[in-house]
Write an enzyme that holds these catalytic residues in place. Structure first.
Site, PDB file in Angstrom:
ATOM      1  N   GLY A 295     -88.608  14.882  -4.464  1.00  0.00           N
ATOM      2  CA  GLY A 295     -88.262  14.301  -3.174  1.00  0.00           C
ATOM      3  C   GLY A 295     -88.663  12.833  -3.188  1.00  0.00           C
ATOM      4  O   GLY A 295     -87.834  11.933  -3.329  1.00  0.00           O
ATOM      5  N   TYR A 337    -103.041   9.714   5.928  1.00  0.00           N
ATOM      6  CA  TYR A 337    -103.743   9.967   4.657  1.00  0.00           C
ATOM      7  C   TYR A 337    -104.436   8.742   4.077  1.00  0.00           C
ATOM      8  O   TYR A 337    -104.935   8.805   2.960  1.00  0.00           O
ATOM      9  CB  TYR A 337    -102.793  10.407   3.541  1.00  0.00           C
ATOM     10  CG  TYR A 337    -101.639  11.308   3.828  1.00  0.00           C
ATOM     11  CD1 TYR A 337    -101.831  12.670   4.040  1.00  0.00           C
ATOM     12  CD2 TYR A 337    -100.337  10.812   3.798  1.00  0.00           C
ATOM     13  CE1 TYR A 337    -100.735  13.506   4.214  1.00  0.00           C
ATOM     14  CE2 TYR A 337     -99.246  11.648   3.979  1.00  0.00           C
ATOM     15  CZ  TYR A 337     -99.458  13.000   4.198  1.00  0.00           C
ATOM     16  OH  TYR A 337     -98.382  13.816   4.364  1.00  0.00           O
ATOM     17  N   CYS A 364    -100.159   1.858  21.110  1.00  0.00           N
ATOM     18  CA  CYS A 364    -101.429   1.873  21.827  1.00  0.00           C
ATOM     19  C   CYS A 364    -102.367   2.878  21.185  1.00  0.00           C
ATOM     20  O   CYS A 364    -102.583   3.981  21.709  1.00  0.00           O
ATOM     21  CB  CYS A 364    -101.191   2.210  23.287  1.00  0.00           C
ATOM     22  SG  CYS A 364    -100.191   0.950  24.056  1.00  0.00           S
TER      23      CYS A 364
HETATM   24  C1  LIG Z   1     -92.517  18.634  -0.417  1.00  0.00           C
HETATM   25  C2  LIG Z   1     -91.904  19.553  -1.377  1.00  0.00           C
HETATM   26  C3  LIG Z   1     -91.182  19.050  -2.458  1.00  0.00           C
HETATM   27  C4  LIG Z   1     -91.040  17.587  -2.755  1.00  0.00           C
HETATM   28  O1  LIG Z   1     -92.234  16.999  -3.098  1.00  0.00           O
HETATM   29  P1  LIG Z   1     -92.272  15.471  -3.589  1.00  0.00           P
HETATM   30  O2  LIG Z   1     -93.688  15.207  -3.795  1.00  0.00           O
HETATM   31  O3  LIG Z   1     -91.660  14.661  -2.527  1.00  0.00           O
HETATM   32  O4  LIG Z   1     -91.471  15.418  -4.860  1.00  0.00           O
HETATM   33  C5  LIG Z   1     -90.561  19.952  -3.290  1.00  0.00           C
HETATM   34  N1  LIG Z   1     -90.660  21.289  -3.079  1.00  0.00           N
HETATM   35  C6  LIG Z   1     -91.341  21.791  -2.046  1.00  0.00           C
HETATM   36  C7  LIG Z   1     -91.391  23.248  -1.861  1.00  0.00           C
HETATM   37  C8  LIG Z   1     -91.994  20.953  -1.180  1.00  0.00           C
HETATM   38  O5  LIG Z   1     -92.692  21.467  -0.165  1.00  0.00           O
END
Ligand SMILES: *Cc1c(COP(=O)(O)O)cnc(C)c1O
Length: 434
Positions: A295, A337, A364
């Site tokens: 992702g 974080y 705010c």
């Molecule tokens: C969040 C998530 C991803 C993607 O993670 P990245 O760190 O953005 O690559 C893939 N699979 C699952 C099940 C996730 O929860």
């Protein structure tokens, strides 16, 4: 800024930051700030790199799925589809977006630790490729939905392999103490498998694990893959069922700051492929078809956010607050974080970055900071501040706190730009008010 920060950004002859061939100051003037920018070329190149690595090291017997929660919108779904990747969604809203964008349902995997009955119905009815079981309660629910629609549903199971991925505690999910998935050590995962195999309308084809996010080490991925093959062998030997697909999740790290050293995705595939093939042979199970779910690494570095400086508040002996026209509403990751980001004065990239700034938002909330103690060229009112690597988990986590409209997202490519998500208006803000 290091001139080679990534393939997307450079400094042009005016001393301005350039992204995807577009002058960031001109983008800010044209579209207003705060503004998210995304570099299409970079996104497409990374998709291709992942596909290539599957071909090179795994005979192409696998598919990368874009984890759309990083940035979900119709245009991202279209681009990922054009690049021949699959998609991972975690909610009805993400599924809806993908289907509306024409994403083929059979290439969508549906995740989530508490899918609602209506979300499950929606996924079964649409015919998504895989529903990923997270817990024992869900198995009966999905079975029932499958029966209702007269379908046999292909399912996966999210397993916690118990691997420590050396990342931030909040985003470490491979260990037992996680709300996601079935624990291996306690026998919960094995019980879950039995239950899925007993369900009349479910077909268990895949096992899944996702060990965390922003991981730079290859070793935990290899360890997780090996543990998963062992579990596939246990299922085959004790229950006589062959799981033919393995999903290794996402989590590949990206460069937020100079110190971050991401490993080439190809290196990951090389190591993991070798480990899977060796373990499959050792345990006498077929080499599985594999999925991964990047992702952050697909959109993260392709993104940047532009803001306009409204004031500079110098508190002698304390700190210098540089106030921008966005903040935790468009990037909550520092507040959430303490995430590190590279901040630059995009109007003056050619000047020395010798001014220590705390970049504060306009909400705010004292904790509304985008970054503290970062070195930028001395800013003045009206300068454009850029925060790099904001493509993932920024727009997707954006809120309307203080009734701030969400910024627009602009896609840049070879010096051209286009809006892919419109800026919200005040009318949008009150749309659902009665
Ligand atoms: C969040 C998530 C991803 C993607 O993670 P990245 O760190 O953005 O690559 C893939 N699979 C699952 C099940 C996730 O929860």
């Amino acid at each position: 800024m290091n001139k080679n920060f990534n393939a997307s950004v450079r400094v042009n002859s005016k001393g301005h930051l350039e992204i995807g061939g577009c002058d960031s100051i001109e983008l800010a003037e044209k579209y207003g700030t705060p503004l998210y920018i995304l570099d299409e070329t970079m996104i497409r190149n990374i998709c291709r790199e992942y596909l290539e690595s599957f071909k090179k090291y795994y005979d192409g017997k696998g598919l990368p799925l874009y984890a759309s929660k990083a940035l979900c919108c119709m245009e991202m779904c279209r681009i990922v589809n054009e690049e021949n990747l699959g998609l991972d969604v975690v909610s009805g809203g993400e599924l809806y977006t993908a289907l509306k964008a024409g994403f083929p349902a059979e290439k969508i995997h549906f995740h989530g630790n508490n899918k609602t009955v209506s979300e499950i119905d929606m996924a079964v009815e649409a015919g998504v490729g895989k529903i990923v079981m997270d817990n024992l309660s869900e198995i009966a629910r999905v079975d029932k939905a499958a029966e209702k629609f007269g379908k046999k549903v292909s399912v996966s199971m999210r397993i916690k392999p118990g691997v420590d991925a050396h990342t931030h505690d909040f985003i470490r999910t491979g260990q037992i103490d996680s709300k996601f998935g079935f624990a291996l050590e306690t026998g919960e995962a094995f019980e879950g498998v039995k239950k899925v195999l007993e369900a009349k309308n479910l077909n268990l084809t895949e096992l899944h694990c996702h060990i965390g996010s922003q991981i730079f080490d290859i070793a935990p991925f290899v360890a997780a893959a090996e543990i998963m093959i062992e579990f596939i062998a246990k299922i085959k030997n004790e229950l006589g069922h062959t799981v033919t697909e393995l999903n290794l999740g996402g989590g590949f790290g990206i460069k937020y700051v100079e110190e971050d050293k991401p490993v080439a995705y190809e290196k990951y595939m090389e190591a993991v492929s070798a480990a899977i093939k060796a373990k499959a042979q050792e345990y006498g199970v077929p080499v599985p078809y594999i999925y991964i779910e990047p992702g952050r690494s697909i959109v993260g570095e392709a993104g940047a956010t532009l803001y306009t400086v409204g004031s500079v508040k110098e508190i002698p002996g304390v700190r210098n607050y540089v106030a921008i026209d966005g903040g935790m509403t468009d990037n909550i990751r520092y507040a959430l974080y303490g995430s590190a980001y590279t901040v630059i004065n995009a109007s003056k990239v050619d000047k020395e970055a010798d001014y220590k700034a705390t970049v504060a938002g306009k909400c705010c909330e004292s904790g509304d900071l985008v970054q503290e103690n970062c070195m930028i060229a001395k800013p003045c009112d009206g300068d454009i501040i850029a925060v790099l690597s904001t493509g993932a988990y920024n727009y997707s986590m954006a809120s309307n706190y203080n009734r701030n409209p969400r910024p627009a997202v602009v896609m840049v490519k070879d010096g051209e730009s286009r809006v892919i998500i419109k800026r919200e208006t005040y009318e949008d803000i009150i749309r659902n008010d009665i």
